[in-house]
Design a protein around this motif. Structure first.
Motif, short mmCIF file in Angstrom:
data_model
loop_
_atom_site.label_atom_id
_atom_site.label_comp_id
_atom_site.label_asym_id
_atom_site.label_seq_id
_atom_site.Cartn_x
_atom_site.Cartn_y
_atom_site.Cartn_z
N UNK A 78 10.30 -13.25 123.28
CA UNK A 78 9.86 -13.07 124.67
C UNK A 78 10.47 -11.83 125.30
N UNK A 79 11.58 -11.34 124.73
CA UNK A 79 12.31 -10.23 125.35
C UNK A 79 11.98 -8.87 124.77
N UNK A 80 11.36 -8.83 123.58
CA UNK A 80 11.08 -7.55 122.94
C UNK A 80 9.58 -7.30 122.93
N UNK A 81 9.19 -6.12 122.49
CA UNK A 81 7.78 -5.76 122.42
C UNK A 81 7.22 -6.09 121.03
N UNK A 82 5.91 -6.33 120.95
CA UNK A 82 5.30 -6.57 119.63
C UNK A 82 5.49 -5.40 118.67
N UNK A 83 5.68 -4.19 119.23
CA UNK A 83 5.86 -3.00 118.38
C UNK A 83 7.30 -2.83 117.91
N UNK A 84 8.24 -3.63 118.44
CA UNK A 84 9.62 -3.58 117.97
C UNK A 84 9.72 -4.25 116.60
N UNK A 112 6.49 -13.84 114.97
CA UNK A 112 6.02 -12.47 114.71
C UNK A 112 4.53 -12.42 114.41
N UNK A 113 3.86 -13.58 114.50
CA UNK A 113 2.40 -13.57 114.43
C UNK A 113 1.77 -14.24 113.24
N UNK A 114 2.55 -14.82 112.34
CA UNK A 114 2.00 -15.51 111.17
C UNK A 114 1.66 -16.95 111.55
N UNK A 115 0.53 -17.44 111.10
CA UNK A 115 0.07 -18.79 111.49
C UNK A 115 0.87 -19.88 110.78
N UNK A 116 0.83 -21.07 111.35
CA UNK A 116 1.47 -22.24 110.73
C UNK A 116 0.89 -22.48 109.33
N UNK A 157 12.07 8.80 114.57
CA UNK A 157 10.68 9.00 114.96
C UNK A 157 10.51 9.13 116.47
N UNK A 158 11.54 8.77 117.22
CA UNK A 158 11.49 8.90 118.68
C UNK A 158 10.39 8.09 119.32
N UNK A 159 10.16 6.87 118.82
CA UNK A 159 9.05 6.05 119.31
C UNK A 159 9.46 5.01 120.35
N UNK A 160 10.71 5.05 120.82
CA UNK A 160 11.22 4.12 121.84
C UNK A 160 11.20 2.67 121.36
N UNK A 161 11.23 2.48 120.06
CA UNK A 161 11.29 1.14 119.49
C UNK A 161 12.72 0.82 119.08
N UNK A 162 12.95 -0.45 118.76
CA UNK A 162 14.29 -0.89 118.35
C UNK A 162 14.15 -1.93 117.24
N UNK A 163 15.28 -2.27 116.66
CA UNK A 163 15.29 -3.31 115.62
C UNK A 163 16.27 -4.42 116.00
#
Length: 451
Positions: free
Chosen positions: A167-173, A188-192, A245-251
């Motif tokens: 809930x706190x991060x972006x889908x692109x992170x 992260x988006x995988x179905x049951x 890459x300077x994409x403003x993403x994190x891990x």
């Protein structure tokens, strides 16, 4: 009929503090429509086009001869049905809640001690945590039936961590975790269905049935790693790629309290601090590393201070809102070029370390039950929503039933799906590479790898 409607309308007006001005049947129905939905039964076309005939009143037992018949005009017309219902406007759309204050290391200010929660967010978090809980309990059942084999580490009890982080991060992170990975695979988006198929080793699994419990992957989700602590330097590498890459993403790099004493963690902390990597290191402290309590395994259990020169935060990992606010704070810090940061989520697992561990030889059943009854993450969120009129008990119960059905259908599919064929064994080793010759299980076989 008019007297009955008048009494009902007056009672509702008294409850809401409004003046009861309606008098006629039409006015009463209009007034009641503000509190309820009004429906009329359908009228047959032939009846609507012809003259209505007033049927004879049925004989009344005990009626005197010559007595006037009962009025029956109401039988000739459709009868209005007043059905009580609640609309979205009945619920509180948003509240601000007090949450547990975090403990800080090398920080003057930390996450807020208040969290805003909308009804939509609350229902989403509830669905996520309840789905993870039901999925893990179904995995437990399938394992005991020997449909799932091998390693299987369940996450029930820790659902607020996975739901709050996502809930706190972006889908692109990006996110990488250890072997207790089912919940993060789902968030992260995988179905049951794909998770359970992978657990049962079927072709419909997210890793095509070849990875199992510890090796599930998705876009921007790097598993699922079976070696204790090995994912931590990999997470720093992903963060380095984000910075490069300077994409403003994190891990987000997760590990458990059992891995917190690994030497590779401290080597990674050093590199991440030198390069100010956008990496959120999260220790999910579920109190036990396999069968050893944190107090017996670590000279210092202040895992949020283990980064030494890296700022840290200790968080209530059983409250999804506490987790969300802390990870949001950490993400903002990393995106501002002030990373890395170490978070410790204090949580608890209900199952043993893995399915081969009964989980009660090093802790008591009473300890587990006490956490379940007093600090369960799903029960906490449910109580917050009900007490603040953000949902009804019936609505949440309907959601529970739908989730159980979804998980059950996924389990049925997972047990009926086919296993991957032998000639698929060496496929998908590399991406976009030409076929690779792989030495087989005997000197005479040569298997081909197709990406």
């Amino acid at each position: 009929m008019q007297n009955m409607l008048s009494l009902l309308y007056s009672a509702l007006c008294r409850l809401t503090g409004r003046a009861a001005g309606a008098q006629t049947v039409s006015e009463l129905l209009i007034g009641l429509s503000e509190y309820a939905s009004l429906t009329l039964p359908a009228v047959p076309p032939d009846l609507a086009q012809t003259q209505r005939l007033t049927p004879k009143a049925p004989p009344v037992v005990g009626a005197k001869a010559g007595a006037a018949p009962l009025a029956s005009a109401s039988l000739a017309a459709p009868v209005a049905r007043v059905t009580a219902s609640r609309t979205y406007s009945d619920f509180t759309p948003q509240v601000t809640l007090d949450i547990k204050k975090c403990e800080l290391h090398l920080l003057e200010e930390g996450p807020s001690a208040k969290a805003e929660l909308t009804r939509e967010q609350g229902l989403r978090y509830y669905r996520t945590m309840q789905t993870v809980r039901r999925m893990e309990l179904k995995a437990d059942q399938l394992y005991k039936q020997k449909i799932i084999r091998g390693f299987c580490h369940l996450y029930d009890g820790q659902e607020a961590c996975a739901a709050g982080v996502e809930a706190a991060i972006n889908p692109t992170d990006h996110l990488i975790t250890a072997y207790r990975a089912h919940a993060y695979t789902y968030t992260r988006g995988v179905s049951v269905k794909q998770v359970l198929c992978e657990l049962t080793g079927r072709r419909g699994g997210v890793s095509k049935g070849k990875g199992g419990s510890m090796h599930m992957y998705a876009p921007r989700f790097y598993g699922g790693n079976g070696i204790v602590g090995a994912q931590v330097p990999l997470g720093a590498g992903i963060a380095l790629a984000c910075q490069y890459q300077g994409n403003n993403q994190l891990c987000v790099t997760l590990y458990g309290d059992g891995a917190a004493n690994q030497g590779q963690l401290f080597e990674t902390f050093n590199m991440a601090a030198l390069w100010k990597l956008p990496c959120i290191f999260i220790c999910e402290n579920n109190q036990y590393g396999m069968g050893t309590s944190a107090e017996r395994a670590s000279a210092s259990t202040d895992y949020y201070k283990r980064g030494d020169y890296i700022p840290g935060i200790r968080v209530d990992g059983m409250d999804v809102l506490c987790v969300r606010e802390a990870v949001k704070f950490a993400a903002d810090l990393c995106r501002a070029g002030k990373g890395p940061i170490v978070l410790e989520l204090q949580t608890y697992r209900y199952h043993g370390h893995s399915m081969s561990d009964p989980g009660v030889s090093y802790r008591s059943r009473e300890e587990i039950q006490e956490v379940r009854s007093k600090n369960d993450p799903i029960a906490l969120l449910k109580e917050q929503m009900l007490s603040n009129n953000m949902a009804s008990a019936e609505e949440l119960k309907e959601m529970d039933v739908a989730i159980r059905k979804e998980v059950e259908e996924a389990a049925q599919f997972a047990t009926a799906d086919s296993e991957p064929p032998l000639d698929d064994m060496c496929n998908h080793i590399f991406k976009n590479d030409p076929p690779l010759e792989v030495r087989g299980t005997n000197p005479w076989s040569v298997l081909k790898s197709v990406s």
